[in-house]
Design an enzyme around this catalytic site. Sequence first.
Site, PDB file in Angstrom:
ATOM      1  CD  GLU A 122      -2.847  -0.126  -0.045  1.00  0.00           C
ATOM      2  OE1 GLU A 122      -3.036  -0.019  -1.175  1.00  0.00           O
ATOM      3  OE2 GLU A 122      -3.683  -1.248   0.382  1.00  0.00           O
ATOM      4  CG  HIS A 123      -0.014   4.774   0.494  1.00  0.00           C
ATOM      5  ND1 HIS A 123      -0.586   6.072  -0.113  1.00  0.00           N
ATOM      6  CD2 HIS A 123      -1.190   4.487   1.198  1.00  0.00           C
ATOM      7  CE1 HIS A 123      -1.709   6.348   0.255  1.00  0.00           C
ATOM      8  NE2 HIS A 123      -2.346   5.451   1.135  1.00  0.00           N
ATOM      9  CB  THR A 124       4.252   0.265  -2.701  1.00  0.00           C
ATOM     10  OG1 THR A 124       3.216  -0.400  -2.965  1.00  0.00           O
ATOM     11  CG2 THR A 124       4.747  -0.092  -1.199  1.00  0.00           C
ATOM     12  CB  SER A 157     -24.529   6.216 -14.455  1.00  0.00           C
ATOM     13  OG  SER A 157     -24.367   5.489 -13.288  1.00  0.00           O
ATOM     14  CG  LEU A 181     -13.935  -1.551  -2.208  1.00  0.00           C
ATOM     15  CD1 LEU A 181     -15.008  -2.589  -2.181  1.00  0.00           C
ATOM     16  CD2 LEU A 181     -12.666  -2.668  -1.932  1.00  0.00           C
ATOM     17  CB  SER A 182     -10.627   0.810  -7.808  1.00  0.00           C
ATOM     18  OG  SER A 182      -9.694   1.246  -7.338  1.00  0.00           O
ATOM     19  CB  SER A 183     -16.599   2.679  -7.933  1.00  0.00           C
ATOM     20  OG  SER A 183     -16.353   4.136  -7.295  1.00  0.00           O
ATOM     21  CG  ASP A 211      -6.563   1.857  -7.590  1.00  0.00           C
ATOM     22  OD1 ASP A 211      -5.737   1.282  -6.919  1.00  0.00           O
ATOM     23  OD2 ASP A 211      -6.842   3.174  -7.387  1.00  0.00           O
ATOM     24  CE1 TYR A 218      -2.810   7.509  -2.961  1.00  0.00           C
ATOM     25  CE2 TYR A 218      -2.367   9.577  -4.469  1.00  0.00           C
ATOM     26  CZ  TYR A 218      -2.384   8.188  -4.137  1.00  0.00           C
ATOM     27  OH  TYR A 218      -1.965   7.214  -5.055  1.00  0.00           O
TER      28      TYR A 218
HETATM   29  C1  GLA Z   1      -5.363   4.668  -4.099  1.00  0.00           C
HETATM   30  C2  GLA Z   1      -4.589   5.029  -5.244  1.00  0.00           C
HETATM   31  C3  GLA Z   1      -3.369   4.008  -5.734  1.00  0.00           C
HETATM   32  C4  GLA Z   1      -2.484   3.751  -4.535  1.00  0.00           C
HETATM   33  C5  GLA Z   1      -3.330   3.423  -3.306  1.00  0.00           C
HETATM   34  C6  GLA Z   1      -2.439   3.276  -2.235  1.00  0.00           C
HETATM   35  O1  GLA Z   1      -5.930   3.527  -4.451  1.00  0.00           O
HETATM   36  O2  GLA Z   1      -5.537   5.293  -6.465  1.00  0.00           O
HETATM   37  O3  GLA Z   1      -2.884   4.408  -7.041  1.00  0.00           O
HETATM   38  O4  GLA Z   1      -1.617   4.755  -4.432  1.00  0.00           O
HETATM   39  O5  GLA Z   1      -4.500   4.545  -3.073  1.00  0.00           O
HETATM   40  O6  GLA Z   1      -1.637   2.105  -2.091  1.00  0.00           O
END
Ligand code: GLA
Length: 390
Positions: free
Chosen positions: A32-34, A66, A126-128, A173, A223
């Site tokens: 995470e955050h890598t 949508s 969860l990246s919608s 993501d 962030y």
């Molecule tokens: C969000 C960002 C990703 C990533 C994560 C942390 O999901 O969209 O690119 O940096 O945070 O791991």
Amino acid sequence: MKKLKDVFLEQFGQDGDLTHFYAPGRVNLIGEHTDYNGGHVFPCALSVGTYAVARKRKDQKVKFYSTNFSELGIIETNLKELKYEEKHNWANYPKGVIAGIQENFVDLPYGLEIAFYGNIPNGAGLSSSASIELVTGIVVNELFDLNIDRIELVKLSQKAENEFVGVNCGIMDQFAIGMGKKDHAILLDCDSLNYTYTLIKLEKEKLIIANTNKRRGLADSKYNERRQQCEQALRELQHELNIVSLGDLSIDEFEQNKHLISDDIVTKRARHAVYENQRTIQAVEKLKQGNVEEFGKLMNESHKSLRDDYEVTGKELDALAEAAWSEGAIGARMTGAGFGGCTINLVHEESVESFIADVGRKYTEETGLTADFYVVDIGDGAKVLSEVDV
Ligand code: GLA
């Protein structure tokens, strides 16, 4: 999908062939955050996602609808007017992708109309948004026969989010969503974009996502500040070291050189980035050896590092992770950007029900909020759906 097709016809009328598409959400198991630090991540695609039905038009208009934002109605623009507009809300994601395709590949000869339906919990980390981006990318790629390579679509989607929408995310993501594979997680080196798939063969365990239901706003969160702190650490380390990213450092190299970083907080941020990267590589090794217990311990360490060094967890995520630890999870950690959103938990199969009940109760006692739980089913990456799927 049948229903979405009906919605499409209702909104845009009958006339011409329809094609169906899907892109999943994602969950990150560790790392995470890598990603924006040139390190490794280990995400997988979920079996929930964004569905799209689409068709080319005969003019230059671009129309989106949508079912998740039906109150906003049809959002209409034009191929020549694809710029960010506040009032277009969620539709700025597909607009950004189409603009990116036109900028980097080709001007589209015609406009298009797309109806979307998503079943990823919104705002849960969860990246919608990346899911909408990727589904739009494959819609355009397919409808106009562009043959754009999948990794190019991944990069273009990230760029749309960075430059068009203005969220400075890394590549994880979009990569997980574009390249996901059923039952596999992806070990991705975010510097080189080299990747390998690892089969997630859990015999007696389940992965469970727990949602804090505390909404997190990535754009207005800390962030970007974390990114800047890592960039500062890198710059200061580069005075003496020949590295391109924090992901280049081993733990020993970091420990021997951390005195080069002038600020204590910045040192902590860099320490997380370096240790988390190494932890991710190690965790995947353990999993491949079938050592689920060790993988779980590394998940726990990941959470603690995100809590203490990176400081992106917050009260709700900590409460949920701590409840999981005390209820016998093999591993539990926050996943995604943090500041709310979800945890990912590795749990013995026979205790899934009691885990959900007990962790849920403890979390509510601690925070007054109600958590949601989803058993993870690792699905495929973004794809065109055939008649059979529909
Ligand atoms: C969000 C960002 C990703 C990533 C994560 C942390 O999901 O969209 O690119 O940096 O945070 O791991």
